[in-house]
Design a protein around this motif. Structure first.
Motif, PDB file in Angstrom:
ATOM      1  N   MET A   1       0.838  -1.195   0.000  1.00  0.00           N
ATOM      2  CA  MET A   1       0.000   0.000   0.000  1.00  0.00           C
ATOM      3  C   MET A   1       0.871   1.243   0.000  1.00  0.00           C
ATOM      4  N   ASN A   2       0.557   2.213  -0.836  1.00  0.00           N
ATOM      5  CA  ASN A   2       1.233   3.503  -0.853  1.00  0.00           C
ATOM      6  C   ASN A   2       0.714   4.350   0.303  1.00  0.00           C
ATOM      7  N   THR A   3       1.605   4.767   1.178  1.00  0.00           N
ATOM      8  CA  THR A   3       1.180   5.515   2.364  1.00  0.00           C
ATOM      9  C   THR A   3       1.478   7.007   2.211  1.00  0.00           C
ATOM     10  N   ALA A   4       1.410   7.509   0.979  1.00  0.00           N
ATOM     11  CA  ALA A   4       1.595   8.943   0.742  1.00  0.00           C
ATOM     12  C   ALA A   4       0.599   9.726   1.592  1.00  0.00           C
ATOM     13  N   VAL A   5       1.029  10.921   2.014  1.00  0.00           N
ATOM     14  CA  VAL A   5       0.212  11.706   2.934  1.00  0.00           C
ATOM     15  C   VAL A   5      -1.105  12.113   2.303  1.00  0.00           C
ATOM     16  N   ALA A   6      -1.071  12.633   1.066  1.00  0.00           N
ATOM     17  CA  ALA A   6      -2.294  13.112   0.421  1.00  0.00           C
ATOM     18  C   ALA A   6      -3.174  11.936   0.024  1.00  0.00           C
ATOM     19  N   PRO A   7      -4.428  11.905   0.486  1.00  0.00           N
ATOM     20  CA  PRO A   7      -5.307  10.791   0.124  1.00  0.00           C
ATOM     21  C   PRO A   7      -5.768  10.904  -1.323  1.00  0.00           C
ATOM     22  N   LEU A   8      -6.052   9.764  -1.930  1.00  0.00           N
ATOM     23  CA  LEU A   8      -6.644   9.756  -3.263  1.00  0.00           C
ATOM     24  C   LEU A   8      -8.092  10.225  -3.195  1.00  0.00           C
ATOM     25  N   LEU A   9      -8.816   9.713  -2.206  1.00  0.00           N
ATOM     26  CA  LEU A   9     -10.231  10.049  -2.018  1.00  0.00           C
ATOM     27  C   LEU A   9     -10.419  10.613  -0.616  1.00  0.00           C
ATOM     28  N   ARG A  10     -11.151  11.707  -0.527  1.00  0.00           N
ATOM     29  CA  ARG A  10     -11.452  12.296   0.780  1.00  0.00           C
ATOM     30  C   ARG A  10     -12.957  12.523   0.893  1.00  0.00           C
ATOM     31  N   VAL A  11     -13.550  11.978   1.937  1.00  0.00           N
ATOM     32  CA  VAL A  11     -14.977  12.125   2.215  1.00  0.00           C
ATOM     33  C   VAL A  11     -15.093  12.920   3.504  1.00  0.00           C
ATOM     34  N   ASP A  12     -15.840  14.021   3.450  1.00  0.00           N
ATOM     35  CA  ASP A  12     -15.902  14.923   4.599  1.00  0.00           C
ATOM     36  C   ASP A  12     -17.349  15.235   4.962  1.00  0.00           C
ATOM     37  N   ALA A  13     -17.762  14.819   6.155  1.00  0.00           N
ATOM     38  CA  ALA A  13     -19.067  15.168   6.748  1.00  0.00           C
ATOM     39  C   ALA A  13     -20.237  14.838   5.822  1.00  0.00           C
ATOM     40  N   LEU A  14     -20.193  13.659   5.204  1.00  0.00           N
ATOM     41  CA  LEU A  14     -21.215  13.260   4.235  1.00  0.00           C
ATOM     42  C   LEU A  14     -22.522  12.913   4.942  1.00  0.00           C
ATOM     43  N   THR A  15     -23.618  13.503   4.458  1.00  0.00           N
ATOM     44  CA  THR A  15     -24.945  13.201   5.005  1.00  0.00           C
ATOM     45  C   THR A  15     -25.877  12.793   3.877  1.00  0.00           C
ATOM     46  N   LYS A  16     -26.894  12.010   4.231  1.00  0.00           N
ATOM     47  CA  LYS A  16     -27.909  11.603   3.265  1.00  0.00           C
ATOM     48  C   LYS A  16     -29.169  11.211   4.012  1.00  0.00           C
ATOM     49  N   SER A  17     -30.320  11.729   3.541  1.00  0.00           N
ATOM     50  CA  SER A  17     -31.617  11.376   4.109  1.00  0.00           C
ATOM     51  C   SER A  17     -32.543  10.913   3.009  1.00  0.00           C
ATOM     52  N   PHE A  18     -33.429   9.995   3.361  1.00  0.00           N
ATOM     53  CA  PHE A  18     -34.527   9.589   2.506  1.00  0.00           C
ATOM     54  C   PHE A  18     -35.809   9.951   3.247  1.00  0.00           C
ATOM     55  N   ALA A  19     -36.531  10.937   2.705  1.00  0.00           N
ATOM     56  CA  ALA A  19     -37.698  11.478   3.399  1.00  0.00           C
ATOM     57  C   ALA A  19     -37.256  11.971   4.778  1.00  0.00           C
ATOM     58  N   GLU A  20     -37.854  11.431   5.825  1.00  0.00           N
ATOM     59  CA  GLU A  20     -37.526  11.898   7.179  1.00  0.00           C
ATOM     60  C   GLU A  20     -36.433  11.065   7.843  1.00  0.00           C
ATOM     61  N   VAL A  21     -35.926  10.077   7.145  1.00  0.00           N
ATOM     62  CA  VAL A  21     -34.940   9.166   7.743  1.00  0.00           C
ATOM     63  C   VAL A  21     -33.538   9.578   7.321  1.00  0.00           C
ATOM     64  N   GLN A  22     -32.714   9.931   8.292  1.00  0.00           N
ATOM     65  CA  GLN A  22     -31.326  10.280   7.997  1.00  0.00           C
ATOM     66  C   GLN A  22     -30.490   9.007   8.041  1.00  0.00           C
ATOM     67  N   VAL A  23     -29.924   8.650   6.891  1.00  0.00           N
ATOM     68  CA  VAL A  23     -29.194   7.392   6.740  1.00  0.00           C
ATOM     69  C   VAL A  23     -27.700   7.585   6.995  1.00  0.00           C
ATOM     70  N   LEU A  24     -27.160   8.715   6.564  1.00  0.00           N
ATOM     71  CA  LEU A  24     -25.756   9.042   6.829  1.00  0.00           C
ATOM     72  C   LEU A  24     -25.712  10.310   7.665  1.00  0.00           C
ATOM     73  N   LYS A  25     -24.920  10.272   8.729  1.00  0.00           N
ATOM     74  CA  LYS A  25     -24.940  11.356   9.720  1.00  0.00           C
ATOM     75  C   LYS A  25     -23.553  11.966   9.915  1.00  0.00           C
ATOM     76  N   GLY A  26     -22.990  12.429   8.799  1.00  0.00           N
ATOM     77  CA  GLY A  26     -21.694  13.098   8.891  1.00  0.00           C
ATOM     78  C   GLY A  26     -20.524  12.146   8.806  1.00  0.00           C
ATOM     79  N   ILE A  27     -20.461  11.370   7.719  1.00  0.00           N
ATOM     80  CA  ILE A  27     -19.407  10.372   7.529  1.00  0.00           C
ATOM     81  C   ILE A  27     -18.160  11.032   6.966  1.00  0.00           C
ATOM     82  N   SER A  28     -17.015  10.774   7.574  1.00  0.00           N
ATOM     83  CA  SER A  28     -15.735  11.302   7.087  1.00  0.00           C
ATOM     84  C   SER A  28     -14.685  10.197   7.101  1.00  0.00           C
ATOM     85  N   PHE A  29     -13.975  10.052   5.981  1.00  0.00           N
ATOM     86  CA  PHE A  29     -12.853   9.117   5.914  1.00  0.00           C
ATOM     87  C   PHE A  29     -12.036   9.415   4.665  1.00  0.00           C
ATOM     88  N   ASP A  30     -10.833   8.836   4.614  1.00  0.00           N
ATOM     89  CA  ASP A  30      -9.944   8.974   3.463  1.00  0.00           C
ATOM     90  C   ASP A  30      -9.638   7.600   2.878  1.00  0.00           C
TER      91      ASP A  30
END
Length: 265
Positions: A1-30
């Motif tokens: 695995m390449n452990t370079a500091v800069a991530p290839l993909l960055r996900v920051d505070a991702l949220t998603k709701s369907f109608a009144e149901v919040q399915v993702l509540k601030g997901i963050s990862f690299d």
């Protein structure tokens, strides 16, 4: 695995709701280049929704996704405000994050070769002969070169899923997203698909895998994220999250699925 500091993909505070149901509540990862990341969790925890939000098959409610320094799904207008991209604008970005679904989604009227070549021809404007050569090379990679002229109905479920992986590879993506790729397969066919995914991981492909195959995640993933109720509960190397998890919810999930490590039974 390449452990370079800069991530290839960055996900920051991702949220998603369907109608009144919040399915993702601030997901963050690299995700680093060359890393295999496994998303674990019970049904309804938000794993698949998270995956589909990464390439905007589902439009997130908030947060951001950045691939190789480029923001996915949004761009600035002339006044500098962020706006959502159209499907046409999104198409090149989606091609850089190829998705392998639970179902195989192959065109039944096309040969295996043509199924794999279709994307490069239509989206990449690749000449047909070049696309067919690429398709054959990708089918060889998943050990199905000898089935290039067959039609999907003549293949087993495991073979069809391997064709779907070859189709994803033909996009030459920066990241491959696997959404429970073995869940629709008979148990005896699971191993052949997992074997191909393991080979891709060993090649250093950048991949995110949603799976219920705990032992496979332990063996292949560089890092594991455990999700529950739309949150990331725990993340780290498999030996820590699966083998020596610190969160009670993770340990309960592993006991229920038979994936508990030593000292967690």
């Amino acid at each position: 695995m390449n452990t370079a500091v800069a991530p290839l993909l960055r996900v920051d505070a991702l949220t998603k709701s369907f109608a009144e149901v919040q399915v993702l509540k601030g997901i963050s990862f690299d995700l680093r280049k060359g890393e295999t990341l496994a998303l674990l969790g019970s049904s309804g925890s938000g794993k698949s929704t998270c995956l589909r939000c990464l390439n905007f098959l589902e439009k997130p409610g908030g947060g951001s996704v950045t691939l190789d320094g480029e923001r996915i799904g949004q761009k600035h207008d002339r006044r500098g405000a962020l706006r959502w991209m159209s499907d046409t604008e999104l198409a090149p970005q989606r091609a850089e994050m190829a998705m392998v679904f639970q179902g195989f989604n192959l065109w039944p009227h096309l040969s295996v070769r043509d199924n794999v070549a279709l994307g490069p021809i239509q989206a990449g404007r690749m000449p047909r002969a070049e696309a067919h050569a690429l398709a054959k090379a990708m089918l060889d990679k998943v050990h199905l070169g000898h089935k290039a002229d067959a039609y999907p109905e003549r293949l087993s479920g495991g073979q069809q899923q391997r064709v779907a992986i070859a189709r994803a590879l033909a996009q030459r993506p920066k990241v491959i997203l696997f959404d429970e790729p073995t869940s629709a397969l008979d148990p005896e066919l699971v191993g052949e698909v997992l074997g191909v995914i393991k080979e891709l991981a060993e090649e250093g492909r950048s991949m995110i895998l949603v799976t219920h195959e705990i032992s496979f995640a332990r063996e292949v993933a560089d890092r594991v994220i455990f999700m529950d109720g739309g949150h990331i509960i725990e993340q780290g190397p498999p030996a820590e999250v699966i083998g020596r998890s610190q969160a009670a919810r993770t340990r309960a999930f592993l006991r229920q699925t038979g994936g508990a490590g030593e000292g967690q039974a």
